[in-house]
Write a protein that holds these residues in place. Structure first.
Motif, PDB file in Angstrom:
ATOM      1  N   THR A 213       0.830  -1.205   0.000  1.00 30.60           N
ATOM      2  CA  THR A 213       0.000   0.000   0.000  1.00 30.60           C
ATOM      3  C   THR A 213       0.865   1.256   0.000  1.00 30.60           C
ATOM      4  OG1 THR A 213      -0.188  -0.429   2.350  1.00 30.60           O
ATOM      5  CG2 THR A 213      -2.144  -0.838   1.015  1.00 30.60           C
ATOM      6  N   SER A 214       2.117   1.132   0.477  1.00 33.23           N
ATOM      7  CA  SER A 214       2.970   2.320   0.511  1.00 33.23           C
ATOM      8  C   SER A 214       3.364   2.742  -0.910  1.00 33.23           C
ATOM      9  CB  SER A 214       4.228   2.041   1.336  1.00 33.23           C
ATOM     10  OG  SER A 214       4.874   0.885   0.847  1.00 33.23           O
ATOM     11  N   LEU A 215       3.158   1.869  -1.874  1.00 30.77           N
ATOM     12  CA  LEU A 215       3.524   2.189  -3.256  1.00 30.77           C
ATOM     13  C   LEU A 215       2.289   2.526  -4.086  1.00 30.77           C
ATOM     14  CD1 LEU A 215       6.163  -0.599  -3.949  1.00 30.77           C
ATOM     15  CD2 LEU A 215       6.587   1.793  -3.494  1.00 30.77           C
ATOM     16  N   ASP A 216       1.220   2.967  -3.438  1.00 27.37           N
ATOM     17  CA  ASP A 216      -0.016   3.096  -4.217  1.00 27.37           C
ATOM     18  C   ASP A 216       0.054   4.170  -5.299  1.00 27.37           C
ATOM     19  OD1 ASP A 216      -0.047   5.076  -2.396  1.00 27.37           O
ATOM     20  OD2 ASP A 216      -1.971   4.569  -1.480  1.00 27.37           O
ATOM     21  N   TRP A 217       1.052   5.079  -5.216  1.00 32.01           N
ATOM     22  CA  TRP A 217       1.227   6.043  -6.311  1.00 32.01           C
ATOM     23  C   TRP A 217       1.663   5.336  -7.587  1.00 32.01           C
ATOM     24  CZ3 TRP A 217       6.138   5.848  -8.270  1.00 32.01           C
ATOM     25  CH2 TRP A 217       7.123   5.278  -7.446  1.00 32.01           C
ATOM     26  N   LEU A 218       2.280   4.174  -7.421  1.00 24.06           N
ATOM     27  CA  LEU A 218       2.810   3.440  -8.574  1.00 24.06           C
ATOM     28  C   LEU A 218       1.738   2.554  -9.216  1.00 24.06           C
ATOM     29  CD1 LEU A 218       5.564   2.741 -10.008  1.00 24.06           C
ATOM     30  CD2 LEU A 218       5.772   0.854  -8.400  1.00 24.06           C
ATOM     31  N   HIS A 219       0.770   2.150  -8.410  1.00 23.64           N
ATOM     32  CA  HIS A 219      -0.191   1.151  -8.881  1.00 23.64           C
ATOM     33  C   HIS A 219      -0.910   1.508 -10.180  1.00 23.64           C
ATOM     34  CE1 HIS A 219      -0.380  -0.672  -4.581  1.00 23.64           C
ATOM     35  NE2 HIS A 219       0.773  -0.835  -5.166  1.00 23.64           N
ATOM     36  N   PRO A 220      -1.309   2.776 -10.386  1.00 22.18           N
ATOM     37  CA  PRO A 220      -2.031   3.055 -11.637  1.00 22.18           C
ATOM     38  C   PRO A 220      -1.197   2.808 -12.888  1.00 22.18           C
ATOM     39  CG  PRO A 220      -2.273   4.863 -10.087  1.00 22.18           C
ATOM     40  CD  PRO A 220      -1.247   3.941  -9.516  1.00 22.18           C
ATOM     41  N   PHE A 221       0.123   2.668 -12.745  1.00 23.67           N
ATOM     42  CA  PHE A 221       0.971   2.436 -13.914  1.00 23.67           C
ATOM     43  C   PHE A 221       1.123   0.955 -14.232  1.00 23.67           C
ATOM     44  CE2 PHE A 221       2.446   6.519 -12.246  1.00 23.67           C
ATOM     45  CZ  PHE A 221       2.403   7.290 -13.389  1.00 23.67           C
ATOM     46  N   LEU A 222       0.762   0.086 -13.306  1.00 27.15           N
ATOM     47  CA  LEU A 222       1.009  -1.340 -13.476  1.00 27.15           C
ATOM     48  C   LEU A 222      -0.166  -1.992 -14.186  1.00 27.15           C
ATOM     49  CD1 LEU A 222       2.320  -2.089  -9.869  1.00 27.15           C
ATOM     50  CD2 LEU A 222       3.614  -1.356 -11.868  1.00 27.15           C
ATOM     51  N   ILE A 223       0.108  -2.744 -15.226  1.00 29.50           N
ATOM     52  CA  ILE A 223      -0.984  -3.370 -15.977  1.00 29.50           C
ATOM     53  C   ILE A 223      -1.727  -4.369 -15.098  1.00 29.50           C
ATOM     54  CG2 ILE A 223       0.456  -5.221 -16.980  1.00 29.50           C
ATOM     55  CD1 ILE A 223      -1.283  -4.827 -19.558  1.00 29.50           C
ATOM     56  N   THR A 224      -1.002  -4.972 -14.160  1.00 29.99           N
ATOM     57  CA  THR A 224      -1.635  -5.978 -13.305  1.00 29.99           C
ATOM     58  C   THR A 224      -2.699  -5.361 -12.390  1.00 29.99           C
ATOM     59  OG1 THR A 224       0.252  -5.675 -11.855  1.00 29.99           O
ATOM     60  CG2 THR A 224       0.282  -7.596 -13.263  1.00 29.99           C
ATOM     61  N   THR A 225      -2.607  -4.057 -12.137  1.00 29.80           N
ATOM     62  CA  THR A 225      -3.604  -3.391 -11.300  1.00 29.80           C
ATOM     63  C   THR A 225      -4.990  -3.507 -11.915  1.00 29.80           C
ATOM     64  OG1 THR A 225      -1.882  -1.807 -10.767  1.00 29.80           O
ATOM     65  CG2 THR A 225      -4.109  -1.234 -10.099  1.00 29.80           C
ATOM     66  N   GLY A 226      -5.010  -3.579 -13.247  1.00 32.06           N
ATOM     67  CA  GLY A 226      -6.302  -3.609 -13.923  1.00 32.06           C
ATOM     68  C   GLY A 226      -6.963  -4.977 -13.909  1.00 32.06           C
ATOM     69  N   PHE A 227      -6.201  -6.022 -13.588  1.00 31.10           N
ATOM     70  CA  PHE A 227      -6.773  -7.368 -13.678  1.00 31.10           C
ATOM     71  C   PHE A 227      -7.986  -7.591 -12.770  1.00 31.10           C
ATOM     72  CE2 PHE A 227      -2.468  -9.393 -15.133  1.00 31.10           C
ATOM     73  CZ  PHE A 227      -2.568  -8.690 -16.320  1.00 31.10           C
ATOM     74  N   PRO A 228      -7.880  -7.307 -11.459  1.00 31.77           N
ATOM     75  CA  PRO A 228      -9.006  -7.663 -10.578  1.00 31.77           C
ATOM     76  C   PRO A 228     -10.310  -6.966 -10.961  1.00 31.77           C
ATOM     77  CG  PRO A 228      -7.068  -7.059  -9.288  1.00 31.77           C
ATOM     78  CD  PRO A 228      -6.776  -6.704 -10.709  1.00 31.77           C
ATOM     79  N   GLY A 229     -10.209  -5.738 -11.512  1.00 31.37           N
ATOM     80  CA  GLY A 229     -11.406  -4.986 -11.837  1.00 31.37           C
ATOM     81  C   GLY A 229     -12.247  -5.638 -12.926  1.00 31.37           C
TER      82      GLY A 229
END
Lengths: 270, 357
Positions: A213-229
């Motif tokens: 969670t401390s890296l949440d600024w980075l998450h929107p750049f990761l393609i894997t972030t989109g998978f669960p949605g």
């Protein structure tokens, strides 16, 4: 002309033994999942399935294809996409056949699009195959009365099939985006294994980074972030927000991957 | 050669577009220019908020929560972090709420006669037939994430104890809104600095509620629509048929099962108890209750560990117990089972707990 190239590319891909072995491995996934859930239901106590979508699989066979693809998207499908991307350019370079393609009087951009098309066609084929086997195995093992959504509504078989179709397209697009980036890597090396290793390492590292969670600024750049949605396909009515975000994210990766691969191919000495 | 340059330029443009797209997606959505609206007096706006009757609407609610609450199994939306929920209402009491929790989802549907509550995590449906004069717990749960209902409640309860102003305008869910600010009067002993409510300029319906606490510039909690469409909703949304495989239970049976599950739920139930005792008025209202003695002694070590993790031990003239601090509320649980809670500093609770019966 170009359609003939597309056709021969896909034929080439299908002729490789590892492609066939890979596809066979993929269709085992929905069968094993259906069988697993079916044996679990024999124990009498329901609700023992995995959390999330797994909890509603009981007696709900139409969800198996979606569940299967959703699980496979994390590791298995990127792996398959990276294999195809690796074979496409690095594999040809290894065999010395890429040189022939690069000096041929065919635009290199066209060559890239042929490779990208092969990747997309095979991804769509693999995902559809998994979904179809999933529907058959799910219905056979778990039975079905339409499709129950996460929202507790029951869709008719036709609506359920439409949802599965939508999910196939969404998952394929994610796969193609990963494959495009893998193609960019593929254009820089003669070793297909490097491409697979680089792609899979990236996917796994992305997923690990996504846990902090401390890296949440980075998450929107990761393609894997989109998978669960993408699981929103199983909600009723479908919320389009996250699905759109995931697809846009994958679209950006597709542009970057294709662009980089094109730059590399055009500047490459034959 | 020239063609090669064009190709390279196009490819580079593609890469740049992709990177720009990623950066844009990563940026938080800007609030945009605040709309200019005719002036309105705070009193009339409050009056309109309280009397407005929101018609049919459907929308997505974003909850951004930095309250420091531990996750409650019952309402995941209230745990720390960002959550979303979708609500639909026909304006006449029927509604539907979809509360996603990770990959699972709770759906609550009030079809006018029955409130259905579905949880995909355990494949269970709770069917509550409406009886006159009986609270419907699941309905309260759904309304907790409805900014319009929440804001109305806050305004109704606190307007006499607040300085109310209209502080400019805002754009919420693409609708023009007034920012109504309720500041607790100086005599109120509360942790809350102000509550900002964005009121739709046209419908006078609250669209967003933000709670700001003393000493913090960022809201401790925000509940607001990110998307709303006003107008008649699909009537099918207000119907619910339990899925064929689901277990259907009644609220009474579920309550019994929950009670068996452990005293931490007993505590939750005591706090939302059937007849809580109310002390004081306005912002420093304190709610009190007493947990049955047997529930207190039955706490398993595991649950006790959880309680200890979030609380600190305190004692005073009133006795001894454990206190749980969040940014907007304080809860004091005495060892003898008395519980008091409120949006107040802990001293107020120490002063009040002696009055709990």
């Amino acid at each position: 002309m170009i359609t003939r190239q597309f056709g021969s590319e896909v034929r080439w891909m299908l002729r490789r033994p590892r492609t066939l072995i890979g596809l066979f491995g993929l269709i085992l996934v929905p069968i094993l999942i259906s069988f697993g859930i079916w044996t679990a239901s024999d124990d009498g106590e329901s609700g023992g399935g995995p959390p999330g979508l797994g909890a509603i699989l009981q007696g709900n066979g139409m969800v198996v294809p979606i569940f299967t693809l959703f699980l496979s998207l994390n590791l298995l499908l990127p792996l398959v996409a990276s294999i195809w991307a690796a074979d496409g350019l690095a594999g040809e370079a290894q065999h010395g056949t890429l040189r022939g393609l690069l000096v041929a009087p065919v635009s290199r951009v066209r060559l890239l699009f042929v490779k990208l098309f092969g990747l997309a066609a095979m991804s769509l084929f693999a995902v559809t195959l998994m979904a179809v086997v999933g529907i058959i195995a799910g219905t056979a093992f778990l039975g079905t009365d339409g499709m129950m959504t996460l929202s507790g509504t029951t869709l008719s078989t036709a609506e359920g099939l439409a949802r599965i179709g939508l999910f196939i397209l969404l998952v394929t697009f994610q796969m193609v985006a990963i494959g495009a980036v893998a193609l960019a890597v593929s254009s820089t090396t003669e070793h297909p294994l490097v491409v697979q290793a680089a792609t899979m390492t990236t996917i796994i590292v992305f997923q690990v980074l996504g846990q902090f969670t401390s890296l949440d600024w980075l998450h929107p750049f990761l393609i894997t972030t989109g998978f669960p949605g993408l699981i929103d396909v199983m909600r009723d009515p479908i919320p389009l927000g996250q699905i759109g975000d995931s697809t846009l994210l994958a679209g950006c990766y597709l542009l970057i991957g294709t662009g980089l691969a094109a730059i590399r191919l055009v500047t490459k000495d034959s | 050669m020239n063609k090669r340059k064009v190709t390279l330029a196009a490819a580079a443009a593609g890469v740049i577009t992709g990177v720009a797209g990623l950066s844009l997606a990563a940026m938080p959505a800007g609030a945009g220019q605040p709309p200019s609206l005719p002036d309105v007096s705070a009193e009339s706006l409050v009056e309109q908020v309280l009397t407005s009757k929101p018609g049919a609407f459907g929308g997505t609610v974003e909850v951004d929560n930095k309250l420091g609450l531990p996750a409650l199994a019952e309402i995941p939306q209230l745990a720390d972090g960002k959550h979303s929920a979708r609500i639909w209402t026909d304006g006449n009491g029927k509604f539907r709420a979809a509360l996603p929790n990770g990959q699972s989802e709770q759906t609550i549907v009030n079809d006018g006669k029955i409130t259905w509550s579905w949880n995909s995590a355990n494949n269970e449906v709770t069917k509550a037939e409406h009886k006159a004069d009986q609270p419907k717990p699941d309905e309260q749960k759904a309304q907790a994430v409805d900014p319009a209902a929440a804001a109305k409640q806050v305004v109704g309860m606190t307007k006499e104890f607040s300085d109310i102003t209209v502080d400019g305008t805002a754009r919420v869910a693409n609708r023009a809104a007034y920012e109504l600010v309720l500041t607790p009067k100086a005599s109120e002993k509360t942790l809350i600095r102000e509550v900002r409510i964005a009121v739709d300029a046209e419908l006078k319906m609250p669209l967003r509620v933000a709670v700001l606490t003393n000493g913090a510039s960022e809201p401790a909690g925000t509940v607001g629509f990110s998307e709303i469409n006003v107008g008649a909703q699909d009537p099918k949304l207000f119907e619910f048929t339990p899925p064929a495989q689901a277990k259907v239970t009644t609220p009474e049976a579920k309550e019994q099962k929950d009670r068996d599950r452990g005293p931490e739920l007993g505590l939750e139930q005591a706090l939302q108890g059937k007849d809580p005792q109310i002390f004081g008025t306005g912002w420093d209202t304190v709610v009190g209750a007493r947990i049955p003695a047997e529930a207190m002694t039955q706490v398993p070590a595991e649950a006790q560990g959880l309680v200890d993790k979030f609380t600190k031990k305190v004692s005073g003239a009133w006795g001894s117990g454990q206190i749980f601090n969040t940014k907007v509320a304080t809860i004091l649980i005495a060892d003898d089972g008395r519980v008091v809670a409120g949006a107040v500093p802990e001293q107020v609770l120490f002063d009040t707990i002696g009055q709990v019966k």
